[in-house]
Design a protein around this motif. Sequence first.
Motif, PDB file in Angstrom:
ATOM      1  N   ALA A  14      29.957 -30.342  30.800  1.00  0.00           N
ATOM      2  CA  ALA A  14      29.824 -30.866  32.162  1.00  0.00           C
ATOM      3  C   ALA A  14      28.458 -30.566  32.748  1.00  0.00           C
ATOM      4  O   ALA A  14      27.796 -31.445  33.317  1.00  0.00           O
ATOM      5  N   MET A  15      27.993 -29.326  32.609  1.00  0.00           N
ATOM      6  CA  MET A  15      26.696 -28.953  33.168  1.00  0.00           C
ATOM      7  C   MET A  15      25.554 -29.639  32.424  1.00  0.00           C
ATOM      8  O   MET A  15      24.518 -29.955  33.008  1.00  0.00           O
ATOM      9  N   SER A  16      25.758 -29.898  31.129  1.00  0.00           N
ATOM     10  CA  SER A  16      24.763 -30.635  30.357  1.00  0.00           C
ATOM     11  C   SER A  16      24.631 -32.068  30.868  1.00  0.00           C
ATOM     12  O   SER A  16      23.519 -32.593  31.044  1.00  0.00           O
ATOM     13  N   ILE A  17      25.765 -32.713  31.124  1.00  0.00           N
ATOM     14  CA  ILE A  17      25.750 -34.091  31.635  1.00  0.00           C
ATOM     15  C   ILE A  17      25.115 -34.134  33.026  1.00  0.00           C
ATOM     16  O   ILE A  17      24.294 -35.002  33.329  1.00  0.00           O
ATOM     17  N   VAL A  18      25.497 -33.188  33.886  1.00  0.00           N
ATOM     18  CA  VAL A  18      24.925 -33.136  35.231  1.00  0.00           C
ATOM     19  C   VAL A  18      23.404 -32.997  35.162  1.00  0.00           C
ATOM     20  O   VAL A  18      22.668 -33.671  35.898  1.00  0.00           O
ATOM     21  N   ALA A  19      22.920 -32.135  34.263  1.00  0.00           N
ATOM     22  CA  ALA A  19      21.475 -31.931  34.143  1.00  0.00           C
ATOM     23  C   ALA A  19      20.765 -33.220  33.741  1.00  0.00           C
ATOM     24  O   ALA A  19      19.706 -33.562  34.289  1.00  0.00           O
ATOM     25  N   ARG A  20      21.331 -33.960  32.786  1.00  0.00           N
ATOM     26  CA  ARG A  20      20.686 -35.193  32.329  1.00  0.00           C
ATOM     27  C   ARG A  20      20.687 -36.262  33.425  1.00  0.00           C
ATOM     28  O   ARG A  20      19.685 -36.940  33.634  1.00  0.00           O
ATOM     29  N   VAL A  21      21.820 -36.422  34.113  1.00  0.00           N
ATOM     30  CA  VAL A  21      21.891 -37.441  35.170  1.00  0.00           C
ATOM     31  C   VAL A  21      20.992 -37.056  36.334  1.00  0.00           C
ATOM     32  O   VAL A  21      20.292 -37.897  36.909  1.00  0.00           O
ATOM     33  N   PHE A  22      20.988 -35.769  36.675  1.00  0.00           N
ATOM     34  CA  PHE A  22      20.116 -35.316  37.755  1.00  0.00           C
ATOM     35  C   PHE A  22      18.647 -35.546  37.405  1.00  0.00           C
ATOM     36  O   PHE A  22      17.851 -35.977  38.252  1.00  0.00           O
ATOM     37  N   ASN A  23      18.268 -35.287  36.166  1.00  0.00           N
ATOM     38  CA  ASN A  23      16.885 -35.519  35.763  1.00  0.00           C
ATOM     39  C   ASN A  23      16.514 -36.990  35.876  1.00  0.00           C
ATOM     40  O   ASN A  23      15.367 -37.331  36.188  1.00  0.00           O
ATOM     41  N   PHE A  24      17.480 -37.868  35.615  1.00  0.00           N
ATOM     42  CA  PHE A  24      17.239 -39.303  35.799  1.00  0.00           C
ATOM     43  C   PHE A  24      16.940 -39.610  37.264  1.00  0.00           C
ATOM     44  O   PHE A  24      15.987 -40.323  37.589  1.00  0.00           O
ATOM     45  N   MET A  25      17.738 -39.064  38.168  1.00  0.00           N
ATOM     46  CA  MET A  25      17.533 -39.317  39.596  1.00  0.00           C
ATOM     47  C   MET A  25      16.234 -38.669  40.082  1.00  0.00           C
ATOM     48  O   MET A  25      15.482 -39.265  40.856  1.00  0.00           O
ATOM     49  N   PHE A  26      15.969 -37.478  39.617  1.00  0.00           N
ATOM     50  CA  PHE A  26      14.766 -36.737  40.024  1.00  0.00           C
ATOM     51  C   PHE A  26      13.496 -37.405  39.498  1.00  0.00           C
ATOM     52  O   PHE A  26      12.411 -37.221  40.049  1.00  0.00           O
ATOM     53  N   SER A  27      13.625 -38.203  38.439  1.00  0.00           N
ATOM     54  CA  SER A  27      12.446 -38.835  37.848  1.00  0.00           C
ATOM     55  C   SER A  27      11.764 -39.798  38.814  1.00  0.00           C
ATOM     56  O   SER A  27      10.567 -40.061  38.695  1.00  0.00           O
TER      57      SER A  27
END
Length: 463
Positions: free
Chosen positions: A282-295
């Motif tokens: 779960a935390m791995s998925i959150v990190a990847r999606v958040f990095n997409f938004m933060f990009s």
Amino acid sequence: MPDDARQHQQEAHYRFMTQTPIPRLVTRLAVPTIVSMLVSSIYNMADTFFVSQISTAAAGAVGVVFSLMAMIQAIGFTLGMGAGNLVARHLGAREEARATQAAASAFWASIALGALLGGAGLAFCEELMRFLGATETILPYAVAYGDYILYAAPVMCASFVMNNILRGEGKPALAMVGIATGGVLNIGLDPLFIFTFGFGTAGAAMATALSQLISFLLMLGMFLTGKSNVRLSLSAIARTPRVYGQIVRIGLPSFCRQGLASYATMQLNVAAAVYGDAAVAAMSIVARVFNFMFSVLLGLGQGFQPVCGFNYGAARFGRVRSAMLFTSALGCVSMLAVGAAGFAFAPQVMALFRAEDALVISIGALAFRAQCCAMPLFAVSTVTNMALQCTGQSLAATLLALCRQGLCFLPLVWFLPGLVGLAGVQLAQPLADLLTFFVSLPFCIRFIAHLRRREAEAAPAPI
């Protein structure tokens, strides 16, 4: 390219960087960078998405190897941001030879250091994956994924350097071609290698390694064909430590950001592993999606950086101040919109990756929503950090770079889970982002005052 043509190109570029109105200039440089960052984030999420279809343990392996990729990025971004900011300032001061020396030195150093990291990692891959937080069920997937990433380490490091140099000289569209092409290729190769060829988790890593090689070759072609204002020839590299010291000093905030990102992800994996593979996934998925938004913000900030460095080198301090205020305001608005959308659809976003695992969705949705609440604050801390870094104020920039995933995050992820359980894992990063904003604010105010003073000193005396 003939010398007179190169000189004409450099003069035209100088006028473009120092005379174009700030909103148009920042936006024009930011758009291709945002596209590059979004494509990079999409293919990172594609890895997570396709690997997640294998199993929850495989999804957790992506998060573990994410720490390894952050190590590689730490080398590439340290040398790339250091060289890119030097290139911007030297070109702004019309010092083309020094710009070329910084670029060539960083490029060849990145290949050497990437090879060193890749070789050491391959020799101790299993031990490295355990150190990065892999559980016994995640370990086989993490090793299969990590092997190919380590083989590609020299190419990945050098690609980050070339990307930052092209952006530093104000040519992000050229960098976008290489990054975006590799990203699109990665997305297409992932299902082919993972499912069609049956390589599983290793297939995702093969796709990433091959795509990174293509990006590397495309960007290298930009330099070899004269599309850049600098060259990467071996004859141009520095023979004394001074230039390398400058590159590392200016790039140190990037090393702290990326290095701490790796260590912070590892500590997050360790903290989440107490609550099982579902929490790690779960935390791995959150990190990847958040990095997409933060990009989106990161791309905007990286469009701001060459404007800041170039005009600071050209003593156009009023333009630097205007660019900083414009980028911060636009970043706040962008992150507010993106964060609101993410908050509203957090469960649905998590379900895209592990629809059949309700526990992963539940854990991830809360963490993701908390992260979205902190997103509007990123603009001030991110733009301030970038401005300090690209104007050579390395000590202050390094201190801010240490905050988000170091000084603020690590104590929270170490102690909060002991106090509030799994919620401590989910809330550690959002709380760290809030604290980082409050630390950054005085630096932002002080730097704007510094620019006002320099602008007044540079103004002609009244008659």
